[in-house]
Design an enzyme around this catalytic site. Structure first.
Site, short mmCIF file in Angstrom:
data_model
loop_
_atom_site.label_atom_id
_atom_site.label_comp_id
_atom_site.label_asym_id
_atom_site.label_seq_id
_atom_site.Cartn_x
_atom_site.Cartn_y
_atom_site.Cartn_z
N GLU A 247 -8.97 -23.42 17.48
CA GLU A 247 -8.04 -24.30 16.71
C GLU A 247 -6.65 -23.96 17.80
OE1 GLU A 247 -10.07 -22.29 15.10
OE2 GLU A 247 -10.11 -23.02 13.07
N GLY B 295 -5.86 -8.86 13.27
CA GLY B 295 -4.92 -10.05 13.20
C GLY B 295 -4.07 -10.01 12.10
N ARG B 296 -4.79 -9.71 10.88
CA ARG B 296 -3.87 -9.68 9.90
C ARG B 296 -3.05 -8.55 9.44
NH1 ARG B 296 -9.27 -9.24 9.08
NH2 ARG B 296 -10.03 -7.53 8.12
N GLU C 85 -9.70 -11.29 3.53
CA GLU C 85 -10.53 -11.20 4.73
C GLU C 85 -10.74 -9.77 5.03
OE1 GLU C 85 -9.06 -12.05 8.99
OE2 GLU C 85 -9.99 -13.85 8.38
N HIS D 30 5.81 -23.72 -14.86
CA HIS D 30 5.47 -24.94 -15.45
C HIS D 30 4.31 -25.80 -15.00
CE1 HIS D 30 9.70 -24.99 -17.15
NE2 HIS D 30 9.87 -24.10 -15.92
N LYS E 253 -4.68 -13.31 19.24
CA LYS E 253 -5.33 -12.10 19.72
C LYS E 253 -6.37 -12.17 20.87
CE LYS E 253 -7.43 -7.90 17.85
NZ LYS E 253 -8.04 -6.95 16.76
N LYS F 3 -17.75 -21.06 12.39
CA LYS F 3 -17.21 -21.10 13.71
C LYS F 3 -18.23 -21.70 14.50
CE LYS F 3 -13.54 -17.53 14.05
NZ LYS F 3 -13.16 -16.29 14.79
O1 F6P Z 1 -11.31 -16.57 12.15
C1 F6P Z 1 -10.59 -15.33 11.62
C2 F6P Z 1 -9.52 -14.87 12.58
O2 F6P Z 1 -10.43 -14.11 13.51
C3 F6P Z 1 -8.48 -13.73 12.09
O3 F6P Z 1 -9.02 -12.62 11.62
C4 F6P Z 1 -7.41 -13.89 12.76
O4 F6P Z 1 -6.39 -13.74 12.40
C5 F6P Z 1 -7.62 -15.30 13.29
O5 F6P Z 1 -8.81 -15.78 13.48
C6 F6P Z 1 -6.89 -15.64 14.41
O6 F6P Z 1 -7.40 -15.20 15.50
P1 F6P Z 1 -6.73 -15.07 16.84
O7 F6P Z 1 -5.39 -14.30 16.68
O8 F6P Z 1 -7.57 -14.24 17.98
O9 F6P Z 1 -6.42 -16.46 17.38
#
Ligand code: F6P
Length: 548
Positions: A217, A272-273, A358, A389, A211, A509
Protein backbone atom coordinates in the site's frame (compact mmCIF):
# COMPACT_ATOMS: atom_id res chain seq x y z
CA UNK A 1 16.02 -37.00 36.48
CA UNK A 2 12.59 -36.12 35.04
CA UNK A 3 12.58 -32.84 33.08
CA UNK A 4 11.08 -29.87 34.90
CA UNK A 5 8.08 -28.61 32.94
CA UNK A 6 6.70 -25.12 33.31
CA UNK A 7 3.03 -25.19 34.24
CA UNK A 8 0.73 -23.75 31.62
CA UNK A 9 -0.99 -20.56 32.66
CA UNK A 10 -4.20 -22.23 33.75
CA UNK A 11 -2.31 -24.67 35.97
CA UNK A 12 -0.57 -21.94 37.92
CA UNK A 13 -1.59 -21.75 41.59
CA UNK A 14 -2.53 -18.06 41.29
CA UNK A 15 -4.71 -18.74 38.25
CA UNK A 16 -6.50 -21.57 40.07
CA UNK A 17 -6.94 -19.35 43.12
CA UNK A 18 -8.28 -16.51 40.97
CA UNK A 19 -10.78 -18.86 39.37
CA UNK A 20 -12.12 -19.85 42.75
CA UNK A 21 -11.95 -16.29 44.05
CA UNK A 22 -13.92 -15.06 41.04
CA UNK A 23 -16.86 -17.26 42.03
CA UNK A 24 -16.85 -15.55 45.42
CA UNK A 25 -16.65 -11.95 44.20
CA UNK A 26 -18.58 -12.28 40.96
CA UNK A 27 -21.89 -11.45 42.55
CA UNK A 28 -20.67 -8.63 44.74
CA UNK A 29 -21.96 -5.25 43.67
CA UNK A 30 -19.78 -2.14 43.51
CA UNK A 31 -22.45 -0.49 45.65
CA UNK A 32 -21.66 -2.99 48.38
CA UNK A 33 -17.91 -2.82 47.91
CA UNK A 34 -17.97 0.96 48.26
CA UNK A 35 -20.33 0.81 51.24
CA UNK A 36 -18.04 -1.69 53.01
CA UNK A 37 -14.92 0.40 52.53
CA UNK A 38 -15.42 4.17 52.71
CA UNK A 39 -11.79 4.70 51.66
CA UNK A 40 -12.06 2.47 48.59
CA UNK A 41 -11.96 5.43 46.20
CA UNK A 42 -8.57 6.36 47.60
CA UNK A 43 -7.19 2.92 48.40
CA UNK A 44 -7.63 1.53 44.92
CA UNK A 45 -5.70 4.26 43.15
CA UNK A 46 -2.12 4.67 42.02
CA UNK A 47 0.02 7.47 40.64
CA UNK A 48 2.99 7.44 38.34
CA UNK A 49 4.73 9.77 35.89
CA UNK A 50 2.06 12.43 36.50
CA UNK A 51 -0.90 10.13 35.77
CA UNK A 52 -3.52 9.27 38.37
CA UNK A 53 -5.26 5.92 37.98
CA UNK A 54 -8.47 5.25 39.86
CA UNK A 55 -9.28 1.55 39.50
CA UNK A 56 -11.66 1.40 42.46
CA UNK A 57 -14.71 1.01 40.23
CA UNK A 58 -13.68 -2.49 39.19
CA UNK A 59 -15.18 -5.64 40.67
CA UNK A 60 -12.19 -6.46 42.81
CA UNK A 61 -11.18 -6.48 46.44
CA UNK A 62 -7.82 -6.60 48.20
CA UNK A 63 -7.64 -10.38 47.66
CA UNK A 64 -8.19 -10.00 43.94
CA UNK A 65 -5.33 -7.57 43.75
CA UNK A 66 -3.07 -9.80 45.83
CA UNK A 67 -3.82 -12.82 43.63
CA UNK A 68 -3.36 -10.88 40.38
CA UNK A 69 0.02 -9.64 41.59
CA UNK A 70 0.87 -13.21 42.59
CA UNK A 71 -0.05 -14.31 39.06
CA UNK A 72 2.29 -11.68 37.61
CA UNK A 73 5.07 -12.96 39.83
CA UNK A 74 4.43 -16.60 39.01
CA UNK A 75 4.54 -15.72 35.31
CA UNK A 76 7.95 -14.09 35.76
CA UNK A 77 6.85 -10.56 34.89
CA UNK A 78 9.77 -8.98 36.78
CA UNK A 79 12.28 -11.11 34.87
CA UNK A 80 10.57 -10.37 31.56
CA UNK A 81 10.57 -6.61 32.23
CA UNK A 82 14.30 -6.78 32.93
CA UNK A 83 14.82 -8.85 29.79
CA UNK A 84 13.05 -6.22 27.69
CA UNK A 85 15.00 -3.33 29.22
CA UNK A 86 18.28 -5.24 28.86
CA UNK A 87 17.78 -5.76 25.14
CA UNK A 88 17.33 -9.53 25.24
CA UNK A 89 15.73 -11.04 22.15
CA UNK A 90 12.27 -11.31 23.66
CA UNK A 91 10.67 -11.24 20.21
CA UNK A 92 11.48 -14.91 19.91
CA UNK A 93 9.84 -15.74 16.60
CA UNK A 94 11.79 -12.98 14.84
CA UNK A 95 14.86 -13.39 17.05
CA UNK A 96 14.93 -9.69 17.91
CA UNK A 97 15.00 -7.44 20.91
CA UNK A 98 11.92 -5.24 21.47
CA UNK A 99 13.71 -2.11 22.49
CA UNK A 100 11.35 0.79 21.99
CA UNK A 101 12.46 1.92 25.46
CA UNK A 102 15.86 2.72 23.87
CA UNK A 103 14.16 5.30 21.65
CA UNK A 104 13.54 7.49 24.68
CA UNK A 105 16.61 6.64 26.74
CA UNK A 106 18.70 9.56 28.00
CA UNK A 107 21.98 10.18 26.23
CA UNK A 108 24.11 8.82 29.06
CA UNK A 109 22.35 5.43 29.23
CA UNK A 110 23.86 2.30 27.65
CA UNK A 111 21.53 -0.14 25.92
CA UNK A 112 23.45 -2.79 24.07
CA UNK A 113 22.15 -4.83 21.12
CA UNK A 114 24.51 -7.41 19.63
CA UNK A 115 27.45 -5.74 21.32
CA UNK A 116 26.63 -2.19 20.18
CA UNK A 117 25.37 0.57 22.47
CA UNK A 118 22.33 1.84 20.56
CA UNK A 119 21.73 5.03 22.55
CA UNK A 120 24.26 7.22 20.67
CA UNK A 121 22.74 6.04 17.35
CA UNK A 122 19.24 6.89 18.58
CA UNK A 123 20.34 10.38 19.57
CA UNK A 124 22.25 10.91 16.32
CA UNK A 125 19.02 10.26 14.38
CA UNK A 126 17.03 12.49 16.73
CA UNK A 127 19.56 15.26 16.11
CA UNK A 128 19.29 14.86 12.33
CA UNK A 129 15.51 14.91 12.60
CA UNK A 130 15.67 18.08 14.71
CA UNK A 131 17.96 19.84 12.23
CA UNK A 132 15.65 18.87 9.36
CA UNK A 133 12.52 19.89 11.27
CA UNK A 134 14.08 23.28 11.99
CA UNK A 135 14.97 23.76 8.32
CA UNK A 136 11.40 23.06 7.31
CA UNK A 137 9.78 25.11 10.03
CA UNK A 138 12.00 28.11 9.31
CA UNK A 139 11.42 27.91 5.55
CA UNK A 140 15.11 27.26 4.91
CA UNK A 141 14.37 23.94 3.17
CA UNK A 142 12.89 24.83 -0.18
CA UNK A 143 11.20 22.86 -2.91
CA UNK A 144 12.85 22.45 -6.32
CA UNK A 145 11.38 25.73 -7.60
CA UNK A 146 12.63 27.68 -4.60
CA UNK A 147 9.41 27.87 -2.60
CA UNK A 148 9.28 26.99 1.10
CA UNK A 149 7.39 23.84 2.11
CA UNK A 150 3.79 24.48 3.20
CA UNK A 151 2.41 20.92 3.13
CA UNK A 152 3.83 17.75 4.61
CA UNK A 153 2.28 14.47 3.50
CA UNK A 154 3.16 11.34 5.46
CA UNK A 155 2.72 8.17 3.43
CA UNK A 156 2.63 5.01 5.55
CA UNK A 157 0.26 2.44 6.99
CA UNK A 158 -0.18 0.61 10.31
CA UNK A 159 2.54 1.66 12.71
CA UNK A 160 3.96 3.99 10.07
CA UNK A 161 0.69 5.92 10.04
CA UNK A 162 -1.43 5.42 13.15
CA UNK A 163 1.17 6.81 15.57
CA UNK A 164 1.98 9.87 13.44
CA UNK A 165 -1.72 10.65 12.84
CA UNK A 166 -2.67 10.10 16.45
CA UNK A 167 0.19 12.28 17.74
CA UNK A 168 -0.52 15.02 15.20
CA UNK A 169 -4.18 15.16 16.23
CA UNK A 170 -3.42 14.79 19.94
CA UNK A 171 -0.85 17.59 19.91
CA UNK A 172 -2.57 19.85 17.41
CA UNK A 173 -2.58 22.62 19.99
CA UNK A 174 1.23 22.64 19.85
CA UNK A 175 1.62 22.44 16.08
CA UNK A 176 2.84 25.11 13.70
CA UNK A 177 0.01 26.50 11.60
CA UNK A 178 2.39 27.58 8.83
CA UNK A 179 2.54 24.06 7.45
CA UNK A 180 -0.40 21.73 6.83
CA UNK A 181 -0.11 18.02 7.59
CA UNK A 182 -1.82 15.22 5.74
CA UNK A 183 -1.61 11.46 6.04
CA UNK A 184 -2.11 8.94 3.27
CA UNK A 185 -2.41 5.33 4.35
CA UNK A 186 -5.08 3.48 2.43
CA UNK A 187 -4.43 2.03 -0.99
CA UNK A 188 -7.88 3.31 -1.94
CA UNK A 189 -7.03 6.04 -4.48
CA UNK A 190 -9.53 8.28 -2.69
CA UNK A 191 -7.09 8.71 0.17
CA UNK A 192 -4.37 9.90 -2.19
CA UNK A 193 -6.67 12.07 -4.27
CA UNK A 194 -8.26 13.86 -1.35
CA UNK A 195 -4.96 14.41 0.47
CA UNK A 196 -3.33 15.98 -2.57
CA UNK A 197 -6.33 17.80 -4.02
CA UNK A 198 -5.75 21.22 -2.51
CA UNK A 199 -1.98 21.42 -2.14
CA UNK A 200 0.71 22.83 -4.37
CA UNK A 201 3.42 20.34 -5.47
CA UNK A 202 6.02 23.10 -5.41
CA UNK A 203 5.39 23.50 -1.68
CA UNK A 204 4.87 19.84 -0.76
CA UNK A 205 7.20 17.39 0.95
CA UNK A 206 6.34 13.68 1.09
CA UNK A 207 7.63 11.59 3.96
CA UNK A 208 7.56 7.96 2.82
CA UNK A 209 7.45 6.07 6.05
CA UNK A 210 7.88 2.32 6.06
CA UNK A 211 9.98 0.12 8.29
CA UNK A 212 10.42 -2.52 5.59
CA UNK A 213 9.92 -0.28 2.55
CA UNK A 214 8.19 -3.22 0.93
CA UNK A 215 4.61 -2.64 2.11
CA UNK A 216 2.41 -2.78 -0.98
CA UNK A 217 0.00 0.00 0.00
CA UNK A 218 2.76 2.41 0.96
CA UNK A 219 4.79 1.76 -2.18
CA UNK A 220 1.72 2.20 -4.38
CA UNK A 221 1.02 5.56 -2.74
CA UNK A 222 4.70 6.57 -2.85
CA UNK A 223 4.83 5.82 -6.59
CA UNK A 224 1.63 7.82 -7.10
CA UNK A 225 3.22 10.72 -5.19
CA UNK A 226 6.38 10.54 -7.27
CA UNK A 227 4.32 10.67 -10.45
CA UNK A 228 2.23 13.54 -9.05
CA UNK A 229 5.38 15.57 -8.33
CA UNK A 230 7.06 14.75 -11.64
CA UNK A 231 3.91 15.43 -13.67
CA UNK A 232 3.53 18.81 -12.06
CA UNK A 233 7.17 19.88 -11.74
CA UNK A 234 8.53 18.14 -14.81
CA UNK A 235 12.00 17.71 -13.36
CA UNK A 236 13.39 14.43 -12.06
CA UNK A 237 15.71 16.35 -9.72
CA UNK A 238 12.61 17.50 -7.82
CA UNK A 239 12.45 14.12 -6.05
CA UNK A 240 15.44 15.12 -3.95
CA UNK A 241 13.70 18.20 -2.59
CA UNK A 242 10.21 16.76 -2.26
CA UNK A 243 10.77 13.28 -0.81
CA UNK A 244 12.38 11.94 2.30
CA UNK A 245 12.19 8.39 3.63
CA UNK A 246 11.90 6.87 7.08
CA UNK A 247 12.96 3.25 7.07
CA UNK A 248 15.25 0.48 8.23
CA UNK A 249 15.84 -0.59 4.62
CA UNK A 250 18.34 1.69 2.85
CA UNK A 251 18.61 -0.60 -0.19
CA UNK A 252 14.88 -0.40 -0.96
CA UNK A 253 14.80 3.33 -0.27
CA UNK A 254 17.45 3.98 -2.88
CA UNK A 255 15.83 1.49 -5.29
CA UNK A 256 12.70 3.63 -5.04
CA UNK A 257 14.78 6.66 -6.00
CA UNK A 258 15.17 8.50 -2.72
CA UNK A 259 18.76 9.49 -1.96
CA UNK A 260 19.72 7.81 1.32
CA UNK A 261 21.11 11.12 2.56
CA UNK A 262 17.41 12.01 2.73
CA UNK A 263 16.61 8.92 4.79
CA UNK A 264 16.00 8.85 8.53
CA UNK A 265 16.75 5.45 9.89
CA UNK A 266 15.52 3.25 12.66
CA UNK A 267 16.25 -0.32 13.57
CA UNK A 268 14.77 -3.80 13.32
CA UNK A 269 14.44 -3.93 17.12
CA UNK A 270 11.71 -1.28 16.89
CA UNK A 271 8.33 -2.83 16.13
CA UNK A 272 6.14 -0.80 13.75
CA UNK A 273 3.45 -0.25 16.37
CA UNK A 274 6.10 0.79 18.90
CA UNK A 275 7.84 3.22 16.58
CA UNK A 276 6.07 6.58 16.80
CA UNK A 277 8.86 8.19 18.81
CA UNK A 278 11.57 6.99 16.41
CA UNK A 279 12.17 8.58 12.99
CA UNK A 280 8.58 7.47 12.25
CA UNK A 281 7.71 10.53 14.33
CA UNK A 282 9.38 12.86 11.83
CA UNK A 283 6.05 14.46 10.85
CA UNK A 284 5.24 14.84 14.56
CA UNK A 285 8.55 16.57 15.19
CA UNK A 286 8.10 18.94 12.26
CA UNK A 287 4.58 19.73 13.48
CA UNK A 288 5.32 20.35 17.18
CA UNK A 289 9.01 21.28 16.98
CA UNK A 290 12.03 19.43 18.38
CA UNK A 291 11.61 20.86 21.92
CA UNK A 292 8.09 19.52 22.25
CA UNK A 293 9.17 16.21 20.75
CA UNK A 294 11.86 15.95 23.44
CA UNK A 295 9.20 16.68 26.07
CA UNK A 296 7.12 13.82 24.67
CA UNK A 297 10.14 11.50 24.91
CA UNK A 298 10.62 12.61 28.52
CA UNK A 299 7.03 11.56 29.21
CA UNK A 300 7.62 8.11 27.71
CA UNK A 301 10.81 7.83 29.77
CA UNK A 302 9.06 8.77 33.01
CA UNK A 303 6.53 5.98 32.49
CA UNK A 304 9.31 3.54 31.54
CA UNK A 305 11.06 4.29 34.81
CA UNK A 306 7.83 3.92 36.75
CA UNK A 307 7.10 0.58 35.05
CA UNK A 308 10.60 -0.68 35.75
CA UNK A 309 10.80 0.38 39.38
CA UNK A 310 7.35 0.61 40.99
CA UNK A 311 6.15 -2.39 42.93
CA UNK A 312 3.46 -4.24 41.08
CA UNK A 313 0.53 -3.22 43.26
CA UNK A 314 1.41 0.46 42.69
CA UNK A 315 2.52 0.11 39.09
CA UNK A 316 0.09 1.68 36.61
CA UNK A 317 0.84 -0.44 33.53
CA UNK A 318 0.97 -3.62 35.62
CA UNK A 319 -2.33 -2.81 37.34
CA UNK A 320 -4.04 -1.99 34.05
CA UNK A 321 -2.64 -5.12 32.42
CA UNK A 322 -3.75 -7.32 35.31
CA UNK A 323 -7.23 -5.79 35.38
CA UNK A 324 -7.52 -6.48 31.66
CA UNK A 325 -6.64 -10.13 32.39
CA UNK A 326 -9.17 -10.22 35.23
CA UNK A 327 -12.00 -9.08 33.00
CA UNK A 328 -10.93 -10.95 29.88
CA UNK A 329 -10.18 -14.32 31.44
CA UNK A 330 -12.32 -14.50 34.55
CA UNK A 331 -15.38 -12.43 33.58
CA UNK A 332 -15.19 -13.51 29.94
CA UNK A 333 -15.54 -9.97 28.65
CA UNK A 334 -14.61 -9.63 25.02
CA UNK A 335 -13.78 -5.98 24.54
CA UNK A 336 -12.30 -2.92 26.22
CA UNK A 337 -13.62 0.54 25.43
CA UNK A 338 -11.16 3.44 25.54
CA UNK A 339 -13.06 6.67 26.03
CA UNK A 340 -10.96 9.83 26.02
CA UNK A 341 -12.81 12.92 27.19
CA UNK A 342 -10.69 15.09 24.95
CA UNK A 343 -11.39 15.78 21.31
CA UNK A 344 -7.67 15.95 20.55
CA UNK A 345 -7.44 12.24 21.43
CA UNK A 346 -9.94 11.22 18.80
CA UNK A 347 -7.47 8.89 17.09
CA UNK A 348 -6.12 7.42 20.32
CA UNK A 349 -8.49 4.39 20.29
CA UNK A 350 -7.51 3.59 16.70
CA UNK A 351 -3.84 3.79 17.66
CA UNK A 352 -4.46 1.48 20.61
CA UNK A 353 -6.25 -1.01 18.40
CA UNK A 354 -3.06 -1.80 16.52
CA UNK A 355 -0.91 -1.59 19.63
CA UNK A 356 -3.11 -4.03 21.54
CA UNK A 357 -4.56 -6.36 18.96
CA UNK A 358 -1.55 -6.75 16.69
CA UNK A 359 0.54 -7.38 19.80
CA UNK A 360 -1.66 -9.80 21.69
CA UNK A 361 -4.11 -11.21 19.18
CA UNK A 362 -2.27 -14.55 19.19
CA UNK A 363 -3.12 -18.17 19.99
CA UNK A 364 0.34 -19.74 20.18
CA UNK A 365 2.56 -19.63 23.26
CA UNK A 366 6.25 -18.77 23.27
CA UNK A 367 7.25 -22.40 22.98
CA UNK A 368 4.80 -23.20 20.22
CA UNK A 369 1.84 -24.67 22.11
CA UNK A 370 -1.81 -23.67 21.67
CA UNK A 371 -3.26 -21.45 24.37
CA UNK A 372 -6.27 -22.83 26.23
CA UNK A 373 -7.48 -19.39 27.34
CA UNK A 374 -8.55 -16.17 25.68
CA UNK A 375 -5.92 -13.60 24.70
CA UNK A 376 -6.33 -10.00 23.51
CA UNK A 377 -9.63 -8.25 24.02
CA UNK A 378 -11.02 -6.18 21.17
CA UNK A 379 -10.23 -2.50 21.71
CA UNK A 380 -12.57 0.19 20.50
CA UNK A 381 -13.73 3.64 21.51
CA UNK A 382 -14.61 7.20 20.67
CA UNK A 383 -14.15 10.48 22.47
CA UNK A 384 -16.65 11.51 25.14
CA UNK A 385 -19.15 12.97 25.18
CA UNK A 386 -19.91 11.90 21.58
CA UNK A 387 -20.01 8.21 22.47
CA UNK A 388 -22.61 8.90 25.16
CA UNK A 389 -25.11 9.71 22.43
CA UNK A 390 -24.28 6.58 20.52
CA UNK A 391 -23.16 3.34 22.15
CA UNK A 392 -23.27 4.08 25.89
CA UNK A 393 -26.84 2.73 25.94
CA UNK A 394 -25.36 -0.74 25.52
CA UNK A 395 -22.72 -0.09 28.15
CA UNK A 396 -25.37 0.89 30.69
CA UNK A 397 -28.22 -1.49 29.93
CA UNK A 398 -26.99 -4.03 27.41
CA UNK A 399 -26.39 -7.68 28.20
CA UNK A 400 -22.62 -7.48 27.77
CA UNK A 401 -20.10 -6.33 30.30
CA UNK A 402 -17.81 -3.73 28.70
CA UNK A 403 -14.83 -2.77 30.87
CA UNK A 404 -13.75 0.73 29.92
CA UNK A 405 -10.98 3.26 30.41
CA UNK A 406 -12.10 6.85 30.86
CA UNK A 407 -9.35 9.41 30.20
CA UNK A 408 -9.62 13.05 31.23
CA UNK A 409 -7.58 16.20 31.85
CA UNK A 410 -8.04 18.66 34.71
CA UNK A 411 -7.15 21.68 32.60
CA UNK A 412 -8.40 22.41 29.12
CA UNK A 413 -6.25 23.72 26.30
CA UNK A 414 -9.19 25.62 24.87
CA UNK A 415 -11.28 27.44 27.47
CA UNK A 416 -14.70 28.12 25.99
CA UNK A 417 -17.51 29.08 28.38
CA UNK A 418 -18.00 26.31 30.93
CA UNK A 419 -17.33 23.60 28.35
CA UNK A 420 -14.56 21.92 30.29
CA UNK A 421 -16.55 21.54 33.50
CA UNK A 422 -19.40 20.21 31.43
CA UNK A 423 -17.12 17.74 29.70
CA UNK A 424 -15.56 16.49 32.93
CA UNK A 425 -18.92 16.41 34.72
CA UNK A 426 -19.99 13.94 32.06
CA UNK A 427 -16.90 11.80 32.53
CA UNK A 428 -17.41 11.58 36.29
CA UNK A 429 -21.16 11.06 35.87
CA UNK A 430 -20.69 8.17 33.47
CA UNK A 431 -18.30 6.22 35.66
CA UNK A 432 -20.57 6.82 38.66
CA UNK A 433 -23.65 5.71 36.75
CA UNK A 434 -21.91 2.67 35.30
CA UNK A 435 -20.71 1.59 38.74
CA UNK A 436 -23.73 2.27 40.91
CA UNK A 437 -26.68 2.26 38.53
CA UNK A 438 -30.17 3.01 39.74
CA UNK A 439 -32.53 0.45 41.24
CA UNK A 440 -36.16 0.02 40.27
CA UNK A 441 -37.13 1.17 43.76
CA UNK A 442 -35.16 4.39 43.28
CA UNK A 443 -36.77 4.90 39.89
CA UNK A 444 -40.27 4.34 41.29
CA UNK A 445 -39.60 6.65 44.23
CA UNK A 446 -39.18 9.40 41.64
CA UNK A 447 -42.71 8.75 40.37
CA UNK A 448 -42.07 6.37 37.47
CA UNK A 449 -44.96 3.88 37.13
CA UNK A 450 -44.12 0.26 37.94
CA UNK A 451 -44.50 -0.98 34.35
CA UNK A 452 -41.85 1.48 33.16
CA UNK A 453 -39.39 1.14 36.00
CA UNK A 454 -37.51 -1.95 34.63
CA UNK A 455 -36.80 0.04 31.47
CA UNK A 456 -35.59 3.04 33.41
CA UNK A 457 -33.46 1.27 35.97
CA UNK A 458 -29.73 0.61 35.74
CA UNK A 459 -28.10 -2.49 37.10
CA UNK A 460 -24.73 -0.77 37.51
CA UNK A 461 -21.70 -2.86 38.50
CA UNK A 462 -20.02 -2.00 35.19
CA UNK A 463 -16.22 -1.82 35.63
CA UNK A 464 -14.24 1.28 34.70
CA UNK A 465 -10.77 2.73 35.12
CA UNK A 466 -10.34 6.48 35.24
CA UNK A 467 -7.04 8.01 34.15
CA UNK A 468 -6.57 11.67 35.00
CA UNK A 469 -3.73 13.96 34.00
CA UNK A 470 -3.28 17.65 34.67
CA UNK A 471 -3.22 18.76 31.06
CA UNK A 472 -2.76 17.30 27.59
CA UNK A 473 0.86 18.09 26.76
CA UNK A 474 3.55 16.33 24.73
CA UNK A 475 4.86 15.02 28.06
CA UNK A 476 1.55 13.64 29.29
CA UNK A 477 0.81 12.11 25.89
CA UNK A 478 4.17 10.30 26.09
CA UNK A 479 3.32 8.94 29.55
CA UNK A 480 -0.05 7.72 28.36
CA UNK A 481 1.26 5.90 25.29
CA UNK A 482 3.97 4.20 27.35
CA UNK A 483 1.31 3.28 29.93
CA UNK A 484 -0.62 1.32 27.32
CA UNK A 485 2.52 -0.13 25.72
CA UNK A 486 3.60 -1.62 29.02
CA UNK A 487 0.09 -2.73 29.94
CA UNK A 488 -0.03 -4.64 26.64
CA UNK A 489 3.38 -6.14 27.42
CA UNK A 490 2.20 -7.19 30.89
CA UNK A 491 -0.80 -8.97 29.37
CA UNK A 492 1.39 -10.70 26.78
CA UNK A 493 3.72 -11.97 29.51
CA UNK A 494 0.82 -13.43 31.48
CA UNK A 495 -0.59 -15.08 28.33
CA UNK A 496 2.92 -16.36 27.48
CA UNK A 497 2.79 -15.06 23.90
CA UNK A 498 5.13 -13.05 21.71
CA UNK A 499 3.69 -9.53 21.77
CA UNK A 500 6.17 -8.29 19.18
CA UNK A 501 5.58 -10.36 16.06
CA UNK A 502 2.60 -10.18 13.66
CA UNK A 503 2.54 -13.31 11.52
CA UNK A 504 -1.24 -13.08 11.36
CA UNK A 505 -1.07 -10.36 8.71
CA UNK A 506 0.92 -12.45 6.22
CA UNK A 507 -1.64 -14.83 4.71
CA UNK A 508 -3.99 -12.07 3.58
CA UNK A 509 -1.08 -10.07 2.12
CA UNK A 510 0.17 -13.04 0.06
CA UNK A 511 -3.31 -13.91 -1.20
CA UNK A 512 -3.93 -10.30 -2.20
CA UNK A 513 -0.81 -10.39 -4.40
CA UNK A 514 -2.04 -13.52 -6.16
CA UNK A 515 -5.58 -12.17 -6.57
CA UNK A 516 -4.27 -8.86 -7.89
CA UNK A 517 -2.46 -10.69 -10.69
CA UNK A 518 -5.64 -12.61 -11.44
CA UNK A 519 -7.73 -9.44 -11.52
CA UNK A 520 -5.26 -7.75 -13.84
CA UNK A 521 -4.65 -10.69 -16.19
CA UNK A 522 -8.20 -11.64 -16.92
CA UNK A 523 -7.33 -13.94 -19.81
CA UNK A 524 -5.16 -16.16 -17.64
CA UNK A 525 -6.04 -19.68 -16.50
CA UNK A 526 -9.43 -20.10 -14.79
CA UNK A 527 -9.81 -19.00 -11.18
CA UNK A 528 -8.92 -21.71 -8.69
CA UNK A 529 -10.16 -20.31 -5.42
CA UNK A 530 -13.13 -21.54 -3.42
CA UNK A 531 -16.55 -21.10 -5.04
CA UNK A 532 -17.34 -17.98 -3.03
CA UNK A 533 -14.10 -16.15 -3.86
CA UNK A 534 -14.32 -17.20 -7.51
CA UNK A 535 -17.88 -15.90 -7.81
CA UNK A 536 -17.04 -12.62 -6.10
CA UNK A 537 -14.05 -12.06 -8.36
CA UNK A 538 -16.10 -12.84 -11.48
CA UNK A 539 -18.77 -10.39 -10.41
CA UNK A 540 -16.12 -7.75 -9.76
CA UNK A 541 -14.56 -8.29 -13.18
CA UNK A 542 -17.97 -8.02 -14.84
CA UNK A 543 -19.06 -4.93 -13.03
CA UNK A 544 -15.77 -3.12 -13.44
CA UNK A 545 -16.46 -3.37 -17.15
CA UNK A 546 -14.38 -6.31 -18.36
CA UNK A 547 -15.80 -9.72 -19.22
CA UNK A 548 -14.12 -12.72 -17.63
O1 F6P B 1 0.89 -5.50 8.02
C1 F6P B 1 1.19 -5.16 9.32
C2 F6P B 1 2.43 -4.33 9.39
O2 F6P B 1 3.55 -5.09 9.18
C3 F6P B 1 2.49 -3.59 10.72
O3 F6P B 1 3.03 -4.35 11.72
C4 F6P B 1 3.28 -2.39 10.36
O4 F6P B 1 3.13 -1.37 11.30
C5 F6P B 1 2.66 -2.04 9.02
O5 F6P B 1 2.41 -3.30 8.42
C6 F6P B 1 3.51 -1.20 8.12
O6 F6P B 1 4.74 -1.77 7.86
P1 F6P B 1 5.93 -0.92 7.26
O7 F6P B 1 6.26 0.16 8.22
O8 F6P B 1 7.06 -1.90 7.08
O9 F6P B 1 5.47 -0.36 5.96
Amino acid sequence: MAPVTTPTLTERPAWQALKEHCQAVKHLHLRQLFADDPARGVNFTAEGAGLYLDYSKNRINADTLRLLVQLAEECGLRRRIDAMFNGEKINVTEQRAALHIALRAPEDERIVVDGVNMVPEVHAVLDRMAAFADQLRSGEWRGSTGKPIRSIVNIGIGGSDLGPVMAYEALRHYTTRDISFRFISNVDGTDFKEATSAINPEETLFIVCSKTFTTAETLANAHAARKWILDKLNDVRAVRKHFVAVSTNAAEVSRFGIDTTNMFEFWDWVGGRYSMESAVGLSTMIAIGPGNFQAMLAGFRAMDQHFRSAQFDRNLPVLMGLLAIWHNNFFDTHTIAVLPYDQYLKRFPAYLQQLTMESNGKNITLNGGHVNYQTSPIVWGEPGTNGQHSFYQLMHQGTRLVPSDFIGFCQTLNPVGNHHDLLMANLFAQTEALAFGKTEAEVEAEGTPGWLSPHRSFEGNRPTNTILAERLTPYSLGTMIALYEHSVFTQGVIWDIDSFDQWGVELGKALAQRILRELENINDAPLKHDSSTNALMRRYRQLKGVQS
